[in-house]
Design a protein around this motif. Sequence first.
Motif, short mmCIF file in Angstrom:
data_model
loop_
_atom_site.label_atom_id
_atom_site.label_comp_id
_atom_site.label_asym_id
_atom_site.label_seq_id
_atom_site.Cartn_x
_atom_site.Cartn_y
_atom_site.Cartn_z
N PHE A 142 3.95 -23.76 3.22
CA PHE A 142 2.60 -23.68 2.65
C PHE A 142 1.89 -25.03 2.56
CE2 PHE A 142 4.11 -19.75 0.06
CZ PHE A 142 3.81 -18.92 1.13
N LEU A 143 2.65 -26.13 2.39
CA LEU A 143 2.01 -27.43 2.15
C LEU A 143 1.01 -27.86 3.23
CD1 LEU A 143 4.70 -29.72 0.47
CD2 LEU A 143 2.40 -29.28 -0.37
N PRO A 144 1.27 -27.58 4.53
CA PRO A 144 0.27 -27.98 5.55
C PRO A 144 -1.10 -27.33 5.34
CG PRO A 144 2.37 -27.47 6.59
CD PRO A 144 2.50 -27.06 5.16
N PHE A 145 -1.17 -26.22 4.59
CA PHE A 145 -2.45 -25.53 4.35
C PHE A 145 -3.14 -26.02 3.06
CE2 PHE A 145 0.31 -22.63 6.73
CZ PHE A 145 -0.46 -22.45 7.87
N CYS A 146 -2.48 -26.94 2.34
CA CYS A 146 -3.04 -27.46 1.08
C CYS A 146 -3.67 -28.83 1.34
CB CYS A 146 -1.95 -27.61 0.03
SG CYS A 146 -1.02 -26.10 -0.27
N PRO A 147 -4.83 -29.11 0.72
CA PRO A 147 -5.44 -30.43 0.90
C PRO A 147 -4.71 -31.50 0.11
CG PRO A 147 -6.76 -29.12 -0.61
CD PRO A 147 -5.63 -28.24 -0.16
N ARG A 177 -13.08 -27.71 -0.23
CA ARG A 177 -12.06 -26.66 -0.02
C ARG A 177 -11.51 -26.15 -1.35
NH1 ARG A 177 -7.36 -28.32 3.76
NH2 ARG A 177 -6.74 -26.18 3.32
N LEU A 178 -11.28 -27.08 -2.29
CA LEU A 178 -10.67 -26.71 -3.58
C LEU A 178 -11.65 -25.97 -4.50
CD1 LEU A 178 -8.67 -30.00 -4.25
CD2 LEU A 178 -7.66 -27.73 -3.97
#
Length: 499
Positions: free
Chosen positions: A202-207, A229-230
């Motif tokens: 999941f981390l690659p999809f989090c800013p 994004r957030l």
Amino acid sequence: PPPALSLTGTFVLSVFTAVLGSLEFGYNIGVINAPQKMIEQDYNATWLQRYGEPIPSGTLTSLWSLSVAIFSIGGMLSAFCLGFVSEWLGRRKAMLINNLFAFIGGSLMALSKLCRSFEMMILGRFIIGAYCGLASGLTPMYVGEIAPTSLRGALGTLHQLAIVTGILIAQILGLEVLLGSQELWPVLLGLTVVPTVLQMSFLPFCPESPRFLYIVRCQEHQAKRGLRRLTGRQEVGDMLAEMKEEKRKMEMERKVSILELFRSPLYRQPIIISILLQLSQQLSGINAIFYYSTSIFIKAGVQSPVYATIGAGVINCAFTVVSLFLIERMGRRTLHMLGLGGMCICAVIMTMALALLDSVPWMSYICMLSIFGFVAFFEVGPGPIPWFFVAELFSQGPRPAAMAVAGFSNWTANFIIGMGFQYVADLCGPYVFLIFAVLLLFFLIFTFFRVPETRGKTFDQIAANFNERSVGGMMDMDMDMDLDKPSTELDYLGEESIN
């Protein structure tokens, strides 16, 4: 005023992904207790195969103590590197790379029985401890930096909720009918790689933390993109303005080392508060309850102590959720004091109940209730609050160094309790919890007089409060305690409570 906050999918995913590290931290705290007897039997079988004789009981005790305690040593060492790692790699990449420790540690523990090697088990516990030391700092740091001011307290509590959920999962899966059996305990220990795989996916999809990108890396464009994004908003000028102000103030201060935290009057008070808050969590006696709850319940005459321990785990989770809803209403300082006071009363009641157990059999129920009360009050205040309070007390510059010092204090106290409690308990008998009651009373008094309220304040406002106090203090000294301008600690706390 900024438009009403809407929780975007990216924001929810980012928080969920970060707290998977906390879940794994909790799982590894709780997982080692249930299969203790099975693992000791395997250590004995390994020794017998190698040396042709059963393992001496002293050696077995030492090996088991090392297997439990080396987890804290790994955590202490890696927590101390937190500031450097989080600045060098960034918050998100540090979490991603940290998962390699969890993967290696989990694999070593899972394969230790097959390879007939207690060395693999001990090394695996050390490496997973190193993972947890970094995770215990990176998670609240990242979540605290991406969370809006209005939600920072509630989201900070999620770190603790994930820890206690991890402990509860480990306790349930550790039942002999599930994975706590002679054949399946390596699977129980190896399951720690599941949250690792999820977090890495999941981390690659989090800013990355926009605060880190803008203030530390000076990447305004990427920080804006992360904020959009957030928040789901195109216009993020108000948030950027807050960061700009924080960055401007930060550029006026030198880069802060760990030594500087203690030398500089600006940081000395917040770092002492941070350390004592961490100590109030670990020296409260909560780990003594969790490490030795089964033997305490047996002493109290409970028929199925393992289920009573799981009951304490359920209460642990339930009251962390209660804290989640109370933290933005009642404030951090108030909840912390409520938790410490409640624990102190429960510790005194527990001591009396254990002392009277032989002569008054129904005291076993009072003992159980006081343990459950102790756990409940812990999760209202001392459980969740110290973890994110540190992130709130410091601006971006000194925050990583402060998190490293606080994390090191927490792990060191954890190690001392883990190694020393059994000896002290044997020495003091039922009166051991009076020691914790005295410590809790001390931490309660300290919180009342020294800890400020941070609810609803920006990082910049909180840091400015301490700056005013230290500058005010120095001016007072220069002016030989000018009576026209009193600036006492109590005046300040009075203002804080009015705020």
